[in-house]
Design a protein around this motif. Structure first.
Motif, PDB file in Angstrom:
ATOM      1  N   ASN A   1       2.105 -30.030 -26.920  1.00  0.00           N
ATOM      2  CA  ASN A   1       3.166 -29.556 -27.810  1.00  0.00           C
ATOM      3  C   ASN A   1       2.706 -28.238 -28.416  1.00  0.00           C
ATOM      4  O   ASN A   1       1.606 -28.154 -28.973  1.00  0.00           O
ATOM      5  CB  ASN A   1       3.435 -30.542 -28.951  1.00  0.00           C
ATOM      6  CG  ASN A   1       4.097 -31.794 -28.472  1.00  0.00           C
ATOM      7  OD1 ASN A   1       5.228 -31.750 -28.030  1.00  0.00           O
ATOM      8  ND2 ASN A   1       3.385 -32.912 -28.542  1.00  0.00           N
TER       9      ASN A   1
ATOM     10  N   GLU B   1       7.265 -28.459 -24.951  1.00  0.00           N
ATOM     11  CA  GLU B   1       6.572 -29.731 -24.806  1.00  0.00           C
ATOM     12  C   GLU B   1       6.492 -30.041 -23.324  1.00  0.00           C
ATOM     13  O   GLU B   1       7.513 -30.052 -22.631  1.00  0.00           O
ATOM     14  CB  GLU B   1       7.320 -30.843 -25.537  1.00  0.00           C
ATOM     15  CG  GLU B   1       6.632 -32.188 -25.426  1.00  0.00           C
ATOM     16  CD  GLU B   1       7.373 -33.272 -26.189  1.00  0.00           C
ATOM     17  OE1 GLU B   1       6.718 -34.269 -26.522  1.00  0.00           O
ATOM     18  OE2 GLU B   1       8.576 -33.129 -26.435  1.00  0.00           O
TER      19      GLU B   1
ATOM     20  N   ARG C   1       0.008 -34.713 -22.751  1.00  0.00           N
ATOM     21  CA  ARG C   1       1.173 -34.052 -23.331  1.00  0.00           C
ATOM     22  C   ARG C   1       0.692 -32.888 -24.195  1.00  0.00           C
ATOM     23  O   ARG C   1      -0.251 -33.041 -24.970  1.00  0.00           O
ATOM     24  CB  ARG C   1       1.979 -35.027 -24.176  1.00  0.00           C
ATOM     25  CG  ARG C   1       3.250 -34.425 -24.741  1.00  0.00           C
ATOM     26  CD  ARG C   1       4.173 -35.476 -25.340  1.00  0.00           C
ATOM     27  NE  ARG C   1       4.370 -36.640 -24.511  1.00  0.00           N
ATOM     28  CZ  ARG C   1       5.225 -36.718 -23.488  1.00  0.00           C
ATOM     29  NH1 ARG C   1       5.944 -35.680 -23.143  1.00  0.00           N
ATOM     30  NH2 ARG C   1       5.341 -37.841 -22.793  1.00  0.00           N
TER      31      ARG C   1
END
Length: 189
Positions: free
Chosen positions: A88, A20, A86
């Motif tokens: 992931n 992440e 972000r």
């Protein structure tokens, strides 16, 4: 309803691992996540884990916002401000060497650095088929014993078996069999 259950020693660990990252741009965050995941996958392969046992599970890119208070025309109000992105990226890993599970987790965490994520580990039996006949036999015997007990308690004779259905339980090696006797059902109804 009859239940058959046995306890088995797990022979497979399922790890959910990943990376992440956060960056000012999609490209920056994606590149950081890719670098971390590449290191994790390389480490897994170096440990002897086969390609077929490493499967991408989830990939997501999402914008990240902060809410800031600003003054507009003399009034305070909240404003959503984009602060970055972000990423992931996660994979499901089958670890067949049960003695190597702890070492695998440690090495994945080390290889992935600060971006590494271990989202859980579970243990299972990979092939439960050899145990299914015994489980079915136990479940049917249990269902028939219960049906006989109800017949005895109610003073009726057990009728012929009406139907059987099979469904699994919470763990891979649990089978439940439902058996209905038409004679018993009519007597109770």
């Amino acid at each position: 309803t009859g239940l058959g259950s046995i306890e088995l020693t797990p022979d497979l660990a399922l790890l959910n691992v990943g990376a992440e990252t956060f960056g000012d741009s999609v490209a920056q965050a994606r590149e950081q996540a890719a670098t971390s995941m590449d290191a994790i996958v390389k480490t897994l392969k170096d440990m002897g884990i086969a390609d077929r046992d490493i499967q991408t599970r989830f990939f997501n890119i999402s914008p990240q916002y902060e809410y800031q208070e600003v003054v507009v025309s003399g009034r305070r109000q909240g404003k959503q401000v984009l602060v970055g992105y972000r990423v992931n990226n996660s994979a499901s890993v089958k670890v067949r060497d049960m003695d190597a599970v702890g070492t695998t987790i440690d090495r994945v965490a080390e290889a992935g650095g600060d971006a590494a994520r271990i989202d859980g580990v579970s243990f299972t039996v990979e092939d439960t088929d050899p145990f299914m006949d015994d489980l079915r036999e136990m479940a049917v015997a249990d269902a028939l014993a219960k049906a006989q007990a109800f017949a005895d308690l109610t003073g009726v004779s057990l009728g012929r078996l009406g139907y059987i259905t099979e469904f699994g339980g919470g763990s891979p090696a649990v089978k439940t069999v439902q058996a209905q006797s038409f004679g018993l059902e009519r007597a109770i109804a």
